[in-house]
Design a protein around this motif. Structure first.
Motif, PDB file in Angstrom:
ATOM      1  N   GLU A  25       1.714   0.510  10.541  1.00 34.01           N
ATOM      2  CA  GLU A  25       2.874   0.854   9.731  1.00 34.01           C
ATOM      3  C   GLU A  25       2.485   1.741   8.551  1.00 34.01           C
ATOM      4  N   LEU A  26       1.557   2.659   8.814  1.00 33.45           N
ATOM      5  CA  LEU A  26       1.141   3.622   7.807  1.00 33.45           C
ATOM      6  C   LEU A  26       1.645   5.027   8.131  1.00 33.45           C
ATOM      7  N   ASP A  27       2.536   5.130   9.107  1.00 32.10           N
ATOM      8  CA  ASP A  27       3.139   6.418   9.411  1.00 32.10           C
ATOM      9  C   ASP A  27       4.129   6.749   8.291  1.00 32.10           C
ATOM     10  N   PRO A  28       4.434   8.024   8.075  1.00 26.70           N
ATOM     11  CA  PRO A  28       5.291   8.403   6.938  1.00 26.70           C
ATOM     12  C   PRO A  28       6.645   7.693   6.878  1.00 26.70           C
ATOM     13  N   ALA A  29       7.192   7.276   7.992  1.00 20.01           N
ATOM     14  CA  ALA A  29       8.508   6.624   7.981  1.00 20.01           C
ATOM     15  C   ALA A  29       8.451   5.180   7.495  1.00 20.01           C
ATOM     16  N   ARG A  30       7.321   4.498   7.642  1.00 25.88           N
ATOM     17  CA  ARG A  30       7.275   3.058   7.328  1.00 25.88           C
ATOM     18  C   ARG A  30       6.316   2.671   6.212  1.00 25.88           C
ATOM     19  N   ARG A  31       5.431   3.537   5.794  1.00 27.70           N
ATOM     20  CA  ARG A  31       4.464   3.169   4.752  1.00 27.70           C
ATOM     21  C   ARG A  31       5.115   3.151   3.380  1.00 27.70           C
ATOM     22  N   VAL A  32       4.428   2.503   2.450  1.00 28.28           N
ATOM     23  CA  VAL A  32       4.852   2.482   1.055  1.00 28.28           C
ATOM     24  C   VAL A  32       3.774   3.213   0.262  1.00 28.28           C
ATOM     25  N   ALA A  33       4.144   4.336  -0.342  1.00 30.93           N
ATOM     26  CA  ALA A  33       3.203   5.123  -1.148  1.00 30.93           C
ATOM     27  C   ALA A  33       3.272   4.631  -2.585  1.00 30.93           C
ATOM     28  N   VAL A  34       2.109   4.312  -3.153  1.00 33.91           N
ATOM     29  CA  VAL A  34       2.037   3.799  -4.519  1.00 33.91           C
ATOM     30  C   VAL A  34       1.123   4.716  -5.330  1.00 33.91           C
ATOM     31  N   THR A  35       1.640   5.200  -6.448  1.00 36.12           N
ATOM     32  CA  THR A  35       0.840   6.017  -7.356  1.00 36.12           C
ATOM     33  C   THR A  35       0.942   5.403  -8.744  1.00 36.12           C
ATOM     34  N   ALA A  36      -0.212   5.092  -9.324  1.00 38.98           N
ATOM     35  CA  ALA A  36      -0.268   4.538 -10.680  1.00 38.98           C
ATOM     36  C   ALA A  36      -0.753   5.636 -11.613  1.00 38.98           C
ATOM     37  N   TRP A  37      -0.087   5.782 -12.734  1.00 39.15           N
ATOM     38  CA  TRP A  37      -0.386   6.820 -13.717  1.00 39.15           C
ATOM     39  C   TRP A  37      -0.790   6.187 -15.043  1.00 39.15           C
ATOM     40  N   ALA A  38      -1.750   6.810 -15.707  1.00 36.75           N
ATOM     41  CA  ALA A  38      -2.101   6.493 -17.088  1.00 36.75           C
ATOM     42  C   ALA A  38      -1.842   7.779 -17.864  1.00 36.75           C
ATOM     43  N   GLY A  39      -0.672   7.876 -18.438  1.00 36.15           N
ATOM     44  CA  GLY A  39      -0.262   9.142 -19.057  1.00 36.15           C
ATOM     45  C   GLY A  39       0.021  10.157 -17.953  1.00 36.15           C
ATOM     46  N   ALA A  40      -0.657  11.310 -18.016  1.00 35.64           N
ATOM     47  CA  ALA A  40      -0.470  12.358 -17.013  1.00 35.64           C
ATOM     48  C   ALA A  40      -1.546  12.311 -15.928  1.00 35.64           C
ATOM     49  N   ARG A  41      -2.395  11.296 -15.950  1.00 39.47           N
ATOM     50  CA  ARG A  41      -3.533  11.196 -15.024  1.00 39.47           C
ATOM     51  C   ARG A  41      -3.274  10.113 -13.986  1.00 39.47           C
ATOM     52  N   LYS A  42      -3.489  10.473 -12.696  1.00 36.19           N
ATOM     53  CA  LYS A  42      -3.389   9.480 -11.621  1.00 36.19           C
ATOM     54  C   LYS A  42      -4.625   8.588 -11.681  1.00 36.19           C
ATOM     55  N   VAL A  43      -4.391   7.278 -11.702  1.00 36.01           N
ATOM     56  CA  VAL A  43      -5.528   6.356 -11.713  1.00 36.01           C
ATOM     57  C   VAL A  43      -5.703   5.634 -10.383  1.00 36.01           C
ATOM     58  N   ARG A  44      -4.653   5.597  -9.554  1.00 34.36           N
ATOM     59  CA  ARG A  44      -4.763   4.987  -8.227  1.00 34.36           C
ATOM     60  C   ARG A  44      -3.638   5.532  -7.361  1.00 34.36           C
ATOM     61  N   GLU A  45      -3.992   5.896  -6.132  1.00 35.35           N
ATOM     62  CA  GLU A  45      -2.996   6.358  -5.172  1.00 35.35           C
ATOM     63  C   GLU A  45      -3.366   5.794  -3.815  1.00 35.35           C
ATOM     64  N   LEU A  46      -2.413   5.105  -3.192  1.00 34.58           N
ATOM     65  CA  LEU A  46      -2.676   4.492  -1.903  1.00 34.58           C
ATOM     66  C   LEU A  46      -1.405   4.376  -1.105  1.00 34.58           C
ATOM     67  N   PHE A  47      -1.574   4.156   0.188  1.00 34.88           N
ATOM     68  CA  PHE A  47      -0.458   3.906   1.089  1.00 34.88           C
ATOM     69  C   PHE A  47      -0.615   2.485   1.604  1.00 34.88           C
ATOM     70  N   VAL A  48       0.451   1.716   1.532  1.00 34.87           N
ATOM     71  CA  VAL A  48       0.432   0.317   1.931  1.00 34.87           C
ATOM     72  C   VAL A  48       1.125   0.189   3.284  1.00 34.87           C
ATOM     73  N   GLY A  49       0.434  -0.436   4.226  1.00 28.45           N
ATOM     74  CA  GLY A  49       0.985  -0.662   5.557  1.00 28.45           C
ATOM     75  C   GLY A  49       1.370  -2.107   5.744  1.00 28.45           C
ATOM     76  N   LYS A  50       1.328  -2.551   6.985  1.00 30.11           N
ATOM     77  CA  LYS A  50       1.754  -3.922   7.265  1.00 30.11           C
ATOM     78  C   LYS A  50       0.643  -4.918   6.928  1.00 30.11           C
ATOM     79  N   VAL A  51       1.041  -6.151   6.816  1.00 34.01           N
ATOM     80  CA  VAL A  51       0.106  -7.243   6.541  1.00 34.01           C
ATOM     81  C   VAL A  51      -0.633  -7.564   7.833  1.00 34.01           C
ATOM     82  N   ALA A  52      -1.920  -7.863   7.715  1.00 37.51           N
ATOM     83  CA  ALA A  52      -2.729  -8.211   8.885  1.00 37.51           C
ATOM     84  C   ALA A  52      -2.226  -9.524   9.485  1.00 37.51           C
ATOM     85  N   PRO A  53      -2.497  -9.766  10.777  1.00 37.54           N
ATOM     86  CA  PRO A  53      -2.026 -10.998  11.428  1.00 37.54           C
ATOM     87  C   PRO A  53      -2.521 -12.289  10.763  1.00 37.54           C
ATOM     88  N   THR A  54      -3.616 -12.216  10.025  1.00 36.16           N
ATOM     89  CA  THR A  54      -4.132 -13.407   9.340  1.00 36.16           C
ATOM     90  C   THR A  54      -3.371 -13.713   8.057  1.00 36.16           C
TER      91      THR A  54
END
Length: 181
Positions: A105-134
């Motif tokens: 679930e990391l395809d563009p239609a289903r993923r969740v894109a998260v970008t964290a900013w500290a002022g004008a600087r990106k400090v973390r950028e990731l795409f969140v997919g589905k939870v693992a079966p565990t």
């Protein structure tokens, strides 16, 4: 008594297999996990979240947080949960190099894109997919890295929210120690 020639060959074979089993490396990880830079949650001033529910921006305003274009107060608990994930993100295993993102679930239609900013600087950028079966890991993709990783904890529901779900819905509150009657 005559010694058969099979016994020395069998003994040499047993010794060779024993040495092989003893000396071979048991840690068979053939890859290195990316080293993620530390993020101080108190330095984060804005979170941009884009997913199936739409795009939401949560911004720090004074000592609180606001959400959406109407700048409604955001739920402190929801934002603190997001900041904890952003700050404590730990990848634990490489899951896929094949770029088959639909499975996680990391395809563009289903993923969740998260970008964290500290002022004008990106400090973390990731795409969140589905939870693992565990239910103990979440599939993630880091910005600029085509690989899929397991990240510690189950946190998809933390980010997969719209602006309405992030609003602080508390109307009135009293401090218990201040109430006298």
């Amino acid at each position: 008594m005559r010694m058969r020639k099979e016994y020395p060959i069998l003994a040499a074979l047993i010794v060779a297999l024993g040495l092989y089993l003893y000396l071979r490396p048991t840690d068979r990880t053939g890859y290195e996990l990316p080293a993620l830079p530390a993020v101080d949650p108190s330095s984060v001033t804005k979170l941009d979240i884009t997913g199936p529910a739409g795009t939401v921006t949560v911004e720090r305003e004074g000592d609180g947080w606001v959400v959406g274009p109407q700048r409604c107060p955001a739920s402190r608990q929801a934002v603190e949960s997001m900041l904890k994930v952003v700050a404590d993100l730990t990848v634990t295993a490489l899951i896929s190099e094949s770029q088959a993102y639909e499975r996680y679930e990391l395809d563009p239609a289903r993923r969740v894109a998260v970008t964290a900013w500290a002022g004008a600087r990106k400090v973390r950028e990731l795409f969140v997919g589905k939870v693992a079966p565990t239910f103990r890991h979440t599939h993630v993709q880091l910005a600029g890295d085509p690989h899929v990783y397991h990240a510690r904890e189950s946190f998809r529901v933390t980010f997969d929210k719209d602006a309405e779900a992030l609003r602080d819905k508390q109307v009135l509150a009293f401090a218990r120690d201040k109430v006298q009657a």
